[in-house]
Design an enzyme around this catalytic site. Structure first.
Site, mmCIF file in Angstrom:
data_model
loop_
_atom_site.group_PDB
_atom_site.id
_atom_site.type_symbol
_atom_site.label_atom_id
_atom_site.label_comp_id
_atom_site.label_asym_id
_atom_site.label_seq_id
_atom_site.Cartn_x
_atom_site.Cartn_y
_atom_site.Cartn_z
ATOM 1 N N ASP A 1 -0.932 6.656 6.569
ATOM 2 C CA ASP A 1 -2.094 5.861 6.144
ATOM 3 C C ASP A 1 -2.364 4.857 7.267
ATOM 4 O O ASP A 1 -1.572 3.940 7.489
ATOM 5 C CB ASP A 1 -1.768 5.146 4.821
ATOM 6 C CG ASP A 1 -2.855 4.154 4.406
ATOM 7 O OD1 ASP A 1 -3.863 4.032 5.131
ATOM 8 O OD2 ASP A 1 -2.690 3.509 3.347
ATOM 9 N N TRP B 1 0.824 -1.220 0.000
ATOM 10 C CA TRP B 1 0.000 0.000 0.000
ATOM 11 C C TRP B 1 0.850 1.259 0.000
ATOM 12 O O TRP B 1 0.517 2.239 -0.685
ATOM 13 C CB TRP B 1 -1.002 0.009 1.156
ATOM 14 C CG TRP B 1 -2.127 -0.942 0.902
ATOM 15 C CD1 TRP B 1 -2.415 -2.085 1.599
ATOM 16 C CD2 TRP B 1 -3.100 -0.864 -0.158
ATOM 17 N NE1 TRP B 1 -3.504 -2.715 1.048
ATOM 18 C CE2 TRP B 1 -3.947 -1.995 -0.029
ATOM 19 C CE3 TRP B 1 -3.340 0.029 -1.196
ATOM 20 C CZ2 TRP B 1 -5.011 -2.235 -0.904
ATOM 21 C CZ3 TRP B 1 -4.405 -0.211 -2.073
ATOM 22 C CH2 TRP B 1 -5.218 -1.331 -1.917
ATOM 23 N N LYS C 1 -12.400 -1.415 7.701
ATOM 24 C CA LYS C 1 -11.659 -2.455 8.436
ATOM 25 C C LYS C 1 -12.197 -2.542 9.866
ATOM 26 O O LYS C 1 -12.856 -3.491 10.207
ATOM 27 C CB LYS C 1 -10.158 -2.160 8.482
ATOM 28 C CG LYS C 1 -9.558 -1.636 7.205
ATOM 29 C CD LYS C 1 -9.489 -2.679 6.110
ATOM 30 C CE LYS C 1 -8.750 -2.107 4.904
ATOM 31 N NZ LYS C 1 -8.748 -3.015 3.776
HETATM 32 C C1 LIG Z 1 -3.504 0.223 4.263
HETATM 33 C C2 LIG Z 1 -4.423 0.501 3.125
HETATM 34 N N1 LIG Z 1 -4.328 1.671 2.473
HETATM 35 C C3 LIG Z 1 -5.125 1.978 1.434
HETATM 36 C C4 LIG Z 1 -6.071 1.080 1.002
HETATM 37 C C5 LIG Z 1 -6.945 1.450 -0.175
HETATM 38 O O1 LIG Z 1 -8.206 1.699 0.324
HETATM 39 P P1 LIG Z 1 -9.494 1.880 -0.621
HETATM 40 O O2 LIG Z 1 -9.753 0.568 -1.272
HETATM 41 O O3 LIG Z 1 -10.526 2.299 0.363
HETATM 42 O O4 LIG Z 1 -9.158 2.938 -1.597
HETATM 43 C C6 LIG Z 1 -6.222 -0.150 1.651
HETATM 44 C C7 LIG Z 1 -7.238 -1.118 1.195
HETATM 45 O O5 LIG Z 1 -7.356 -2.212 1.665
HETATM 46 C C8 LIG Z 1 -5.371 -0.443 2.742
HETATM 47 O O6 LIG Z 1 -5.473 -1.599 3.377
#
Ligand SMILES: Cc1ncc(COP(=O)(O)O)c(C=O)c1O
Length: 415
Positions: free
Chosen positions: A206, A115, A231
């Protein structure tokens, strides 16, 4: 629990507390005694505005968010923030240092998993500044290509004065998380971060997959923290932001100085000025998130959930270790870097992983398959997973190990 519901160890969207879902069905018909369902009522009605303001207080109290920071609600998920962070913080940097060239303006990224890598790619795509990799954890991995660790504090190479420093607190795909123990070398290296002339830290985190699972260290020093709700908090569709006030900048004034124009729906100042109601928000996800937060408060807030989540993770890691001793499981993450929220491991032997998954499903446990990019097993232990859900999985893992051991023993003697 009705017979049709199973234990959902999925990584997100993920399990929500049964009691919350039952209450939410009432709200779908009649939100807070208004006679109108939550999916039907105006987002500007006094009842909804009061509900949203209460969610803000529930987060502020439980996470101990100081008055220097606004709590904002938006949409677009973590992915939307990969872009919004770059646009807003480069606009802020442009206002502070208009004279710098694109090459002198730097964004520092810490890469500990898929991520943060995705966010890093988006920063490179948007441009407007140079991207510096302050750390690439793959260099310290067992195979040199996977994300399986948080390296020691001495390995980070920050720029002297970056526009911002970006990290992902919990890497959902790879099962890597910064240690909660500040004295551990695998904790986040707060003491090593470069500060701005003003003394502030331009730090962006994040926290999508660990938000509200345990306290956030040095929260008050962050410039921006963001998290998708799907989550620990509620359904997908809601993104929570915690933004330090100096990061709520006039993006149009920055654009006049040469910064990239920022869509107003992504501007943190626009969101803050409109109290998160610049456009129609995701009413149902907000409602369910509010119910989850109320329940969290009743249960004892983050003190309760931190202890519970630690205990659940310890139980699963212990089961992996006993499977390792028998040659049945193999943990994927190096010691000290394992996530409390997403625990990843391999099941060794031909066809063993699929036997593990099928057996788990037959026993009423789903969502255990690892992310398609890395394979293996991933156990997501978000707040709605109870200790007894965890015990059920651990019991299954122990049985699987004993049976695999017995089969290996049988094979030895039949040769
Ligand atoms: C740590 C993290 N950041 C960003 C995201 C991306 O999130 P979204 O699918 O809500 O855009 C996720 C998705 O699982 C994630 O686990």
């Amino acid at each position: 629990m009705p017979a049709s519901r199973v234990i959902n160890f999925g990584p997100g969207p993920s399990a929500l507390p049964q009691s919350v879902l039952e209450k939410a069905t009432q709200g779908l018909l009649n939100f807070n005694e208004t006679g109108i369902g939550i999916a039907e009522i105006s987002h500007r009605s006094k009842e909804f505005v009061a509900f949203l303001s209460n969610i803000e207080s529930l987060i502020r109290t439980q996470l101990d968010v100081p008055s220097t920071h606004s709590i904002l609600f938006t949409q677009g998920g973590g992915t939307g923030q990969f872009s919004a962070v770059v646009l807003n913080l480069l606009a802020r940097h442009r206002l502070l240092y208009p004279e710098l060239t694109a090459d002198e303006r730097v964004m520092d990224y810490i890469l500990t998993g898929s991520w943060s890598e995705k966010a890093f790619q988006e920063a490179g795509r948007l441009g407007g500044a140079r991207v510096n990799v302050a750390l690439d954890a793959r260099k310290y991995s067992k195979d040199g290509v996977s994300f399986d660790n948080v390296p020691p504090h001495g390995e980070y190479a920050f720029s002297p004065a970056p526009a911002f420093i970006y990290y992902c607190e919990n890497e959902t795909v790879d099962g890597v998380q910064f240690s909660a123990d500040p004295s551990a070398q695998t904790s986040f290296p707060f003491a090593r971060l470069p500060r701005e002339r003003s003394g502030l830290l331009p730090l962006v985190g994040d926290h999508s997959s660990s938000f509200m699972s345990r306290p956030i260290p040095h929260l008050g020093e962050h410039a921006v923290i963001f998290a998708g709700a799907q989550k620990n908090l509620g359904p997908a569709g809601l993104t929570v932001l915690i933004v330090r006030h100096d990061c709520l900048v006039d993006v149009d004034a920055a654009a006049k100085l040469g910064a990239a124009p920022v869509p107003l729906s992504l501007s943190y100042k626009t969101l803050a000025d409109s109290k998160s109601l610049y456009n129609t928000p995701s009413m149902l996800p907000i409602y369910i998130t509010g119910l989850v937060l109320e329940r969290m408060q009743e249960l004892g807030g983050l003190t309760y959930f931190e202890a519970l989540n630690k205990k659940k993770a310890e139980k699963v890691y212990a089961a992996i270790r006993s499977g390792e001793e028998r040659g049945v499981f193999q943990g994927k993450v190096q010691d000290g870097s394992g996530s409390w929220m997403n625990v990843v491991f391999n099941v060794l032997g031909d066809g063993a992983e699929s036997r593990f998954l099928t057996g788990a499903e037959e026993a009423g446990m789903k969502g255990l398959k690892g992310h398609r990019s890395v394979g293996g097993i991933r156990v997501s232990l978000y707040n709605a997973i109870t200790e007894s859900d965890t015990d059920k999985l651990v019991g299954y893992m122990k049985n699987f190990v004993s049976e695999a051991g017995a089969q290996a023993f049988g094979v030895k003697f039949s040769c």
